[in-house]
Write a protein that holds these residues in place. Structure first.
Motif, PDB file in Angstrom:
ATOM      1  N   PRO A  40     -13.828   0.556  10.475  1.00 25.67           N
ATOM      2  CA  PRO A  40     -13.491  -0.935   9.926  1.00 25.67           C
ATOM      3  C   PRO A  40     -14.748  -1.675   9.810  1.00 25.67           C
ATOM      4  CG  PRO A  40     -11.972  -0.092  12.038  1.00 25.67           C
ATOM      5  CD  PRO A  40     -12.989   0.802  11.878  1.00 25.67           C
ATOM      6  N   GLU A  41     -15.621  -1.974  10.670  1.00 22.29           N
ATOM      7  CA  GLU A  41     -16.914  -2.503  10.605  1.00 22.29           C
ATOM      8  C   GLU A  41     -17.971  -1.928   9.658  1.00 22.29           C
ATOM      9  OE1 GLU A  41     -17.641  -0.298  14.617  1.00 22.29           O
ATOM     10  OE2 GLU A  41     -15.859  -1.377  13.714  1.00 22.29           O
ATOM     11  N   VAL A  42     -17.799  -0.721   9.510  1.00 22.28           N
ATOM     12  CA  VAL A  42     -19.015  -0.074   8.517  1.00 22.28           C
ATOM     13  C   VAL A  42     -18.241  -0.037   7.046  1.00 22.28           C
ATOM     14  CG1 VAL A  42     -20.075   2.070   7.841  1.00 22.28           C
ATOM     15  CG2 VAL A  42     -19.763   1.623  10.273  1.00 22.28           C
ATOM     16  N   ILE A  43     -16.816   0.379   6.871  1.00 22.50           N
ATOM     17  CA  ILE A  43     -16.652   0.380   5.480  1.00 22.50           C
ATOM     18  C   ILE A  43     -15.663  -0.433   5.157  1.00 22.50           C
ATOM     19  CG2 ILE A  43     -17.752   2.632   4.813  1.00 22.50           C
ATOM     20  CD1 ILE A  43     -14.882   3.955   5.112  1.00 22.50           C
ATOM     21  N   GLY A  44     -14.713  -1.013   6.387  1.00 24.30           N
ATOM     22  CA  GLY A  44     -13.359  -2.038   6.020  1.00 24.30           C
ATOM     23  C   GLY A  44     -13.810  -2.998   4.799  1.00 24.30           C
ATOM     24  N   HIS A  45     -14.912  -3.641   4.661  1.00 24.13           N
ATOM     25  CA  HIS A  45     -14.953  -4.581   3.672  1.00 24.13           C
ATOM     26  C   HIS A  45     -15.085  -4.010   2.241  1.00 24.13           C
ATOM     27  CE1 HIS A  45     -19.164  -3.353   4.575  1.00 24.13           C
ATOM     28  NE2 HIS A  45     -19.330  -4.025   3.531  1.00 24.13           N
ATOM     29  N   LEU A  46     -15.237  -2.690   2.154  1.00 24.31           N
ATOM     30  CA  LEU A  46     -15.218  -1.885   0.920  1.00 24.31           C
ATOM     31  C   LEU A  46     -14.183  -1.060   0.672  1.00 24.31           C
ATOM     32  CD1 LEU A  46     -19.206  -0.432   1.751  1.00 24.31           C
ATOM     33  CD2 LEU A  46     -18.416  -2.506   0.107  1.00 24.31           C
ATOM     34  N   ASN A  47     -13.395  -0.453   1.571  1.00 21.55           N
ATOM     35  CA  ASN A  47     -12.326   0.243   1.335  1.00 21.55           C
ATOM     36  C   ASN A  47     -11.389  -0.038   2.199  1.00 21.55           C
ATOM     37  OD1 ASN A  47     -10.380   2.093   0.853  1.00 21.55           O
ATOM     38  ND2 ASN A  47     -11.807   3.932   0.905  1.00 21.55           N
ATOM     39  N   PRO A  48     -10.213  -0.595   2.143  1.00 17.59           N
ATOM     40  CA  PRO A  48      -9.202  -1.180   3.002  1.00 17.59           C
ATOM     41  C   PRO A  48      -8.549   0.285   3.546  1.00 17.59           C
ATOM     42  CG  PRO A  48      -8.511  -1.856   0.815  1.00 17.59           C
ATOM     43  CD  PRO A  48      -9.956  -1.292   0.688  1.00 17.59           C
ATOM     44  N   ALA A  49      -8.691   1.455   2.986  1.00 23.12           N
ATOM     45  CA  ALA A  49      -7.739   2.501   3.434  1.00 23.12           C
ATOM     46  C   ALA A  49      -8.992   3.317   4.442  1.00 23.12           C
ATOM     47  CB  ALA A  49      -7.491   3.435   2.498  1.00 23.12           C
ATOM     48  N   LEU A  50     -10.188   2.775   4.487  1.00 23.44           N
ATOM     49  CA  LEU A  50     -11.117   3.266   5.564  1.00 23.44           C
ATOM     50  C   LEU A  50     -11.436   4.724   5.405  1.00 23.44           C
ATOM     51  CD1 LEU A  50      -9.663   1.523   8.888  1.00 23.44           C
ATOM     52  CD2 LEU A  50     -11.471   0.801   7.303  1.00 23.44           C
ATOM     53  N   ARG A  51     -11.244   5.387   4.194  1.00 23.46           N
ATOM     54  CA  ARG A  51     -11.733   6.575   3.940  1.00 23.46           C
ATOM     55  C   ARG A  51     -13.093   6.910   3.260  1.00 23.46           C
ATOM     56  NH1 ARG A  51      -5.996   7.111   2.497  1.00 23.46           N
ATOM     57  NH2 ARG A  51      -6.658   6.537   0.087  1.00 23.46           N
ATOM     58  N   VAL A  52     -13.538   7.920   3.368  1.00 26.95           N
ATOM     59  CA  VAL A  52     -14.689   8.138   2.691  1.00 26.95           C
ATOM     60  C   VAL A  52     -14.179   9.170   1.611  1.00 26.95           C
ATOM     61  CG1 VAL A  52     -16.352   7.744   4.301  1.00 26.95           C
ATOM     62  CG2 VAL A  52     -15.427  10.016   4.316  1.00 26.95           C
ATOM     63  N   PRO A  53     -15.015   9.347   0.357  1.00 30.23           N
ATOM     64  CA  PRO A  53     -16.119   8.731   0.266  1.00 30.23           C
ATOM     65  C   PRO A  53     -16.083   7.254  -0.249  1.00 30.23           C
ATOM     66  CG  PRO A  53     -15.390  10.131  -1.529  1.00 30.23           C
ATOM     67  CD  PRO A  53     -14.396  10.326  -0.650  1.00 30.23           C
ATOM     68  N   VAL A  54     -16.978   6.581  -0.200  1.00 30.86           N
ATOM     69  CA  VAL A  54     -17.130   5.216  -0.810  1.00 30.86           C
ATOM     70  C   VAL A  54     -18.464   4.957  -1.553  1.00 30.86           C
ATOM     71  CG1 VAL A  54     -17.318   2.720  -0.417  1.00 30.86           C
ATOM     72  CG2 VAL A  54     -15.615   4.035   0.980  1.00 30.86           C
ATOM     73  N   LEU A  55     -18.381   4.715  -2.711  1.00 26.44           N
ATOM     74  CA  LEU A  55     -19.680   4.767  -3.497  1.00 26.44           C
ATOM     75  C   LEU A  55     -20.027   3.308  -3.679  1.00 26.44           C
ATOM     76  CD1 LEU A  55     -22.144   6.181  -4.882  1.00 26.44           C
ATOM     77  CD2 LEU A  55     -20.842   6.014  -7.020  1.00 26.44           C
ATOM     78  N   VAL A  56     -21.133   2.711  -3.306  1.00 28.03           N
ATOM     79  CA  VAL A  56     -21.418   1.502  -3.647  1.00 28.03           C
ATOM     80  C   VAL A  56     -22.674   1.299  -4.660  1.00 28.03           C
ATOM     81  CG1 VAL A  56     -22.673  -0.736  -2.579  1.00 28.03           C
ATOM     82  CG2 VAL A  56     -21.122   0.685  -1.235  1.00 28.03           C
ATOM     83  N   LEU A  57     -22.421   0.927  -5.915  1.00 30.41           N
ATOM     84  CA  LEU A  57     -23.275   1.051  -7.038  1.00 30.41           C
ATOM     85  C   LEU A  57     -24.302   0.162  -7.031  1.00 30.41           C
ATOM     86  CD1 LEU A  57     -19.965   0.445  -9.701  1.00 30.41           C
ATOM     87  CD2 LEU A  57     -21.344   2.672  -9.017  1.00 30.41           C
ATOM     88  N   ASP A  58     -25.262   0.257  -7.718  1.00 31.51           N
ATOM     89  CA  ASP A  58     -26.500  -0.769  -7.628  1.00 31.51           C
ATOM     90  C   ASP A  58     -26.136  -2.150  -7.556  1.00 31.51           C
ATOM     91  OD1 ASP A  58     -27.915   1.771  -7.438  1.00 31.51           O
ATOM     92  OD2 ASP A  58     -28.339   1.615  -9.412  1.00 31.51           O
ATOM     93  N   ASP A  59     -25.294  -2.531  -8.264  1.00 27.87           N
ATOM     94  CA  ASP A  59     -24.859  -3.914  -8.257  1.00 27.87           C
ATOM     95  C   ASP A  59     -24.101  -4.454  -7.086  1.00 27.87           C
ATOM     96  OD1 ASP A  59     -22.243  -2.909  -8.847  1.00 27.87           O
ATOM     97  OD2 ASP A  59     -22.357  -3.916 -10.801  1.00 27.87           O
TER      98      ASP A  59
END
Length: 197
Positions: A40-59
């Motif tokens: 939740p604290e590491v990727i919760g703001h990026l993926n509400p499902a909390l699954r990997v992979p998550v790719l953060v684009l350069d922007d």
């Protein structure tokens, strides 16, 4: 680009494999697939499902779900079929992978890799479902080298992710000669990396 990743995940591997083949550098942030307490604290703001992979684009924009990520990265390259029919075939195989391969082969492999004890009936159901999926994939490859069109594409990358490690889940790929030949073709592609790379 930053990839929230796990080294044993076939879904994460698909992204790493395509990036290697495209020559795209990745910064990797490893997340545990068993202890998910920090997600939740590491990727919760990026993926509400909390699954990997998550790719953060350069922007800074995030992309989630392995097949959506690889389709985005493959756009305009040789790995994404340009013909609408062949693209639809690739998508069909990607949907098949998420509906048939991932819930059966990936889950059986996860249970075995991490020593997760499940009932015999549950494991038998995953093995039966996985063999059903492998039989369909075998039929799909019986008269062709690649899954969508006449060249290697996102469809092959998608299906390769978990199929090539199906043995780790208790599946004997020796029963599927067309799959074995296809796996060898995929592994011989320029820029190929192994799942543990």
């Amino acid at each position: 680009m930053l990839l929230y990743d796990n080294a044993v995940s076939g879904n994460c591997y698909k992204v790493r494999l395509l990036c290697a083949q495209l020559g795209l550098p990745l910064e990797r942030h490893e997340l545990d697939v068993v202890d998910r307490s920090n997600r939740p604290e590491v990727i919760g703001h990026l993926n509400p499902a909390l699954r990997v992979p998550v790719l953060v684009l350069d922007d800074g924009r995030p992309l989630v779900e392995s097949n959506a990520i690889i389709d985005y990265l493959a756009e305009g390259t040789q790995y994404m079929p340009a013909d609408p029919y062949e693209r639809a075939r690739a998508l069909g195989w990607q949907f098949f992978e998420q509906y048939e391969i991932e819930p059966n082969i990936a889950v059986a492999r996860f249970w075995k890799l991490f020593g997760i004890e499940v009932g015999e009936q549950d494991l038998d159901a995953k093995l039966a479902g996985g063999h059903k999926a492998l039989a369909a994939l075998e039929r799909g490859l019986s008269d062709r080298e690649w899954l969508a069109g006449d060249r290697y594409s996102v469809a092959d990358i998608t299906l390769y992710g978990y199929t090539h490690v199906a043995g780790e889940g208790g599946f004997d790929l020796g029963r599927y000669p067309a799959i074995e030949a296809w796996l060898a073709r995929v592994a011989s592609r320029p820029g190929h990396i192994t799942i543990d790379a």
